[in-house]
Design a protein around this motif. Structure first.
Motif, mmCIF file in Angstrom:
data_model
loop_
_atom_site.group_PDB
_atom_site.id
_atom_site.type_symbol
_atom_site.label_atom_id
_atom_site.label_comp_id
_atom_site.label_asym_id
_atom_site.label_seq_id
_atom_site.Cartn_x
_atom_site.Cartn_y
_atom_site.Cartn_z
ATOM 1 N N ASN A 59 -25.563 5.858 39.252
ATOM 2 C CA ASN A 59 -25.157 6.242 39.819
ATOM 3 C C ASN A 59 -24.471 5.153 40.331
ATOM 4 O O ASN A 59 -23.544 5.371 41.578
ATOM 5 N N LYS A 60 -24.381 3.969 40.097
ATOM 6 C CA LYS A 60 -23.040 2.584 39.671
ATOM 7 C C LYS A 60 -22.467 2.718 38.112
ATOM 8 O O LYS A 60 -21.473 1.886 37.826
ATOM 9 N N GLY A 61 -22.365 3.867 37.203
ATOM 10 C CA GLY A 61 -21.283 4.256 36.446
ATOM 11 C C GLY A 61 -21.947 3.606 34.960
ATOM 12 O O GLY A 61 -23.496 2.995 34.877
ATOM 13 N N THR A 62 -21.174 3.716 33.822
ATOM 14 C CA THR A 62 -21.730 3.779 33.084
ATOM 15 C C THR A 62 -20.506 2.629 32.315
ATOM 16 O O THR A 62 -19.216 3.401 31.467
ATOM 17 N N ASN A 63 -20.421 1.887 31.075
ATOM 18 C CA ASN A 63 -19.764 1.729 29.730
ATOM 19 C C ASN A 63 -19.349 1.874 29.166
ATOM 20 O O ASN A 63 -18.194 1.902 28.099
ATOM 21 N N ILE A 64 -19.857 3.090 28.045
ATOM 22 C CA ILE A 64 -20.501 4.277 27.218
ATOM 23 C C ILE A 64 -19.283 5.087 27.121
ATOM 24 O O ILE A 64 -18.700 4.925 26.335
ATOM 25 N N GLU A 95 -25.385 7.031 51.234
ATOM 26 C CA GLU A 95 -27.305 6.004 51.119
ATOM 27 C C GLU A 95 -27.717 7.903 50.573
ATOM 28 O O GLU A 95 -27.834 9.197 51.429
ATOM 29 N N THR A 96 -29.124 8.194 50.086
ATOM 30 C CA THR A 96 -30.140 9.082 50.043
ATOM 31 C C THR A 96 -30.227 9.449 50.987
ATOM 32 O O THR A 96 -30.846 8.936 52.488
ATOM 33 N N SER A 107 -29.619 -1.362 36.078
ATOM 34 C CA SER A 107 -29.690 -1.069 37.764
ATOM 35 C C SER A 107 -28.763 -0.127 38.252
ATOM 36 O O SER A 107 -28.495 0.298 38.740
ATOM 37 N N SER A 108 -28.417 0.569 36.740
ATOM 38 C CA SER A 108 -27.156 1.368 37.377
ATOM 39 C C SER A 108 -27.799 2.658 37.416
ATOM 40 O O SER A 108 -27.891 3.897 38.281
ATOM 41 N N ALA A 109 -28.745 3.104 36.908
ATOM 42 C CA ALA A 109 -29.640 4.474 37.186
ATOM 43 C C ALA A 109 -30.383 3.921 38.132
ATOM 44 O O ALA A 109 -31.146 5.302 38.794
ATOM 45 N N LEU A 110 -30.858 2.999 39.114
ATOM 46 C CA LEU A 110 -32.265 3.161 39.957
ATOM 47 C C LEU A 110 -31.919 2.276 41.285
ATOM 48 O O LEU A 110 -30.492 1.891 41.046
ATOM 49 N N ILE A 111 -32.362 3.328 42.529
ATOM 50 C CA ILE A 111 -31.605 3.032 43.241
ATOM 51 C C ILE A 111 -32.396 2.381 44.339
ATOM 52 O O ILE A 111 -33.318 1.818 44.199
ATOM 53 N N ASP A 112 -32.086 1.508 45.248
ATOM 54 C CA ASP A 112 -33.007 -0.072 46.575
ATOM 55 C C ASP A 112 -33.397 1.007 46.915
ATOM 56 O O ASP A 112 -32.796 1.860 47.719
#
Length: 772
Positions: free
Chosen positions: A318-323, A385-386, A430-435
């Motif tokens: 959800n917030k991207g990846t450096n991979i 937003e979800t 931190s990228s996968a989970l949504i507040d």
């Protein structure tokens, strides 16, 4: 930046690093330039590169791919110089691509590899059974494939093109030829289930679809075993596989209309169209990786989609990846001896080898999509937003694959996705989970966390389903006229005379005359001699807006239109809008229609139930079938997947039941219906058209596998058989099906005729055609 400076200090203390890794200081300096390079491409600009061509192969090097002018040398490899297994694997010539300066580098921007397809390998615009492959080591009989390729045609013929960050020994491999499948695909059908359809949306890992190879039982699927009472489907899109010419034509049309080059957004819009098309069905979505981004974009950019109950996002960036950062990989790992990296970064060599293999595999599989899921992705930043009316569950693994763990090493600054305990090898917590969204961290990597017992137990609980109940009424005052079909003879004679061609061709039959000046159209209806355009903000004619506000259940019958808005049933006769009744919809209402003889609703509970409004909702009849709808027709037609009825002031008359059709080889679930004189033309979900003689009770199946009959309409001598992206033409008088199939750039939502004009709603725009 402070953390990076500390990493550099530690590195500077190790003199051996500068002895063994020649030029390492320059390498590390590049890391400092990463942020500026991402935000300002002018940091490194060599002279403009030229395309390099040798016979069938062309390599294009973009400006800024390398920090200096790069020359590549291409030569054809003789088959005898390839190991036997490799020689038989490739269906084309293999070319060696080597750097002229002898330095094999990983590009900071992808190279474009274009390979001319031999004539015998190009099978048509619907096929995509070719891939670009390369050989890492000529001495080893192993090749790797590059994901994200596509097939296209220019003045010199067909070619396959792919993006890659490095080049080697390159050729084409082929799989069994079949037409490319996209969109919703069925894994297991349970037509009697009341539970929502389980819809899977994968990432690059095909194992996510749950098929178990070499199992004792054929067609065993993990998901259908977990949810035995559900229909299970998946959304097919070419993330790793090559994209066909037909796919690329549709994608480019989308890009022109939307002004964006995003494959993920394109697939999200296609998924949204499918969900709206099947608005009478309810879905629970379980999505993996990029599939989660597609699911989110589809429902969050289309709040009008109301048939998605819950969404499970597994390892979704959800917030991207450096991979997928090519600069990190090229600077830190590509071409560097593993033992040297391991020694100087205090790591085990096997871990370094695993990191190289894992990162390269994901980068090469993802292809050009890497741009769209990076931490600097503008697409991800556009996620809204979800949805409050949809329940979400975010899941992420806690262990990178292949025992990788870079915790407390310099790599942790660049690849937090490889830290055991807080990431799964592709996505961090931190990228996968949504507040504010329910979450779960499970044992496993990106590629296997979804098979953990912990996840499966959570998923069953999260997707638990209890059907809502519809209030029952004791009064049944409306007359019923339902023939007793159980005692009727089964129709097995298939001798309706109809002429069908031996082959079909993609050829225009209608001539396009104009585009209507509307976009964002969700449906079109015919009221008398007017075409009515339905948009989210109101109802329009060619002269402008007729009605402002939201509405649902629009229908047109007997030259009138009806719809439901703000608690009222409204009618439009071409001149005036009238309020027919103020009422509350029954629970689980899936369709509503107003007629000259009453207002009717269709409810989906344990059964399909037809109600009539009599100052309150009175139950008329329980119907067979899993889905149903009222059709836009001169008469009032009620279609379920099992039966077709005509509704009139005299009651409900059954026109056709699937139980009358004696054919065990195909699904006789109904999708569309139109009667012309004594013949009923019926669309089947098994991609066939049934022509049914209602007097003599005979039938014939037409063009099985070629027809996608979503809806039918008539104009003059033609019956138009409209599918998701094509229209076929049948003459009902001569009973002749034309061989031409007219294709459209996008998904067809509706088609209607006005004289010789055909109005086609394609991806929110209305195109007008003229019949011959």
């Amino acid at each position: 930046m402070k953390k990076i400076l500390e990493v550099l200090k530690n590195l500077l203390k190790r003199k051996l690093l500068f002895i063994v890794l020649s030029g390492s200081l320059a390498t590390i300096v590049i890391i400092f330039l990463v942020l500026s390079l991402i935000n300002n491409e002018s940091v490194i600009h060599p002279d403009k590169q030229k395309d390099i061509t040798a016979q069938a192969l062309t390599i294009s090097i973009p400006e800024g791919a390398f920090n200096k002018m790069k020359v590549l040398q291409i030569r054809k490899i003789s088959p005898e110089n390839l190991p036997g297994k490799l020689s038989s694997s490739f269906v084309s010539d293999v070319y060696d691509v080597s750097p002229g300066d002898g330095i094999d580098e990983f590009a900071m921007k992808p190279l474009t590899i274009k390979y001319r397809i031999p004539k015998n390998l190009y099978l048509g615009k619907e096929y995509a059974n070719l891939k670009v492959a390369y050989v890492p080591d000529i001495e080893e009989p192993v090749y790797r494939t590059l994901g994200g390729a596509y097939i296209d045609i220019d003045n010199n013929g067909p070619y396959i093109e792919v993006e890659a960050f490095h080049a080697s020994k390159i050729g084409i491999i082929a799989s069994v030829p079949e037409k490319q499948k996209t969109g919703l695909q069925l894994i297991k059908e349970n037509s009697k289930s009341l539970e929502p359809i389980l819809l899977l949306i994968p990432d690059i890992d095909r194992g996510f679809l749950g098929f178990i190879p070499n199992s004792a039982r054929a067609n065993v699927n993990i998901w259908s075993e977990m949810f035995p009472n559900r229909t299970v489907m998946y959304y097919e899109y070419p993330i790793v596989n090559t994209k066909s010419k037909s796919y690329m034509d549709s994608y480019r049309q989308f890009s022109r209309v939307k002004g964006t080059n995003s494959f993920i957004l394109y697939e999200a819009e296609k998924l949204a169209t499918e969900l709206q098309r099947l608005k009478n069905l309810e879905f629970d979505i379980v999505a993996h990786g990029v599939g989660g981004i597609i699911a989110r974009l589809a429902v969050e950019k289309h709040p009008e989609i109301k048939n998605v109950r819950k969404i499970v996002l597994i390892s979704t960036p959800n917030k991207g990846t450096n991979i997928v950062n090519p600069i990190y990989f090229g600077t830190l790992l590509f071409g560097k001896p593993s033992e040297v990296i391991a020694s100087n970064f205090s790591m085990d060599r096997t871990i370094v080898d695993s990191i190289k293999s894992h990162l390269l595999f994901y980068l090469e599989s993802l292809g050009p999509l890497y741009r769209e899921i990076s931490v600097s992705s503008t697409l991800l930043s556009s996620l809204s937003e979800t949805r409050k009316d949809i329940a979400y569950l975010c899941v992420v693994g806690n262990s990178p694959p292949m025992s990788i763990d870079v915790k407390s090493t310099p790599f942790e600054s660049f690849y937090p996705e490889l830290v055991k305990g807080s990431a799964d090898g592709v996505v961090t917590k931190s990228s996968a989970l949504i507040d504010g969204v329910e979450s779960l961290v499970v044992e496993g990597s990106f590629f296997d966390c979804y098979i953990s017992i912990q996840f499966q137990e959570k998923l069953r609980a999260f997707l638990a389903y209890e059907p809502a109940k519809v209030p029952e009424y004791k009064t049944e005052t409306y007359p019923e006229k339902i023939p007793n079909i159980q005692g009727r003879e089964i129709v097995s004679v298939k001798n309706v005379d109809i002429s069908t061609p031996d082959t079909f061709s993609i050829t225009p039959v209608m001539k396009k005359t104009k585009n209507m000046p509307f976009d964002g159209v969700i449906d079109i209806l015919k009221v008398g001699s007017q075409v009515i355009y339905l948009r989210r903000d109101g109802i329009y004619s060619a002269n402008g807006k007729l009605y402002e506000g939201n509405f649902i259940f629009p229908h047109a019958t007997n030259s009138k239109m009806s719809f439901y808005a703000n608690g009222n049933v409204m009618s439009y006769d071409g001149k005036t809008f009238s309020k027919l009744a103020t009422l509350q919809l029954p629970a689980n209402c899936i369709d509503l229609i107003s007629t000259d003889f009453g207002i009717f609703s269709l409810v989906k509970n344990e059964k399909l139930i037809l109600y009539r409004w009599e100052e309150k909702w009175a139950k008329m009849l329980e119907l067979d079938g899993e889905y149903g709808k009222f059709l836009n027709n001169q008469n009032v037609i009620l279609l379920t997947n099992k039966n077709i009825y005509e509704l009139s002031s005299n009651g409900l008359k059954m026109l056709l039941s699937s139980s009358e059709i004696n054919n065990q080889k195909i699904s006789t679930d109904f999708t569309a219906f139109l009667s012309i004189e004594n013949n009923a033309f019926v669309g089947l979900r098994s991609y066939a058209l049934m022509v049914y003689d209602m007097v003599n009770r005979k039938y014939a199946l037409v063009a099985q596998g070629w027809i996608d009959p979503e809806f039918l309409c008539q104009s003059g001598e033609y019956l138009l058989i409209c599918g998701r992206s094509s229209i076929m033409f049948l003459n009902p008088k001569t009973m002749t099906l034309r061989k031409e199939i007219q294709k459209f750039d996008g998904n067809i939502t509706r088609a209607l005729t006005l004289g010789k004009e055909v109005y086609v709603l394609v991806d929110g725009r209305v195109e007008v055609y003229e019949l011959p």
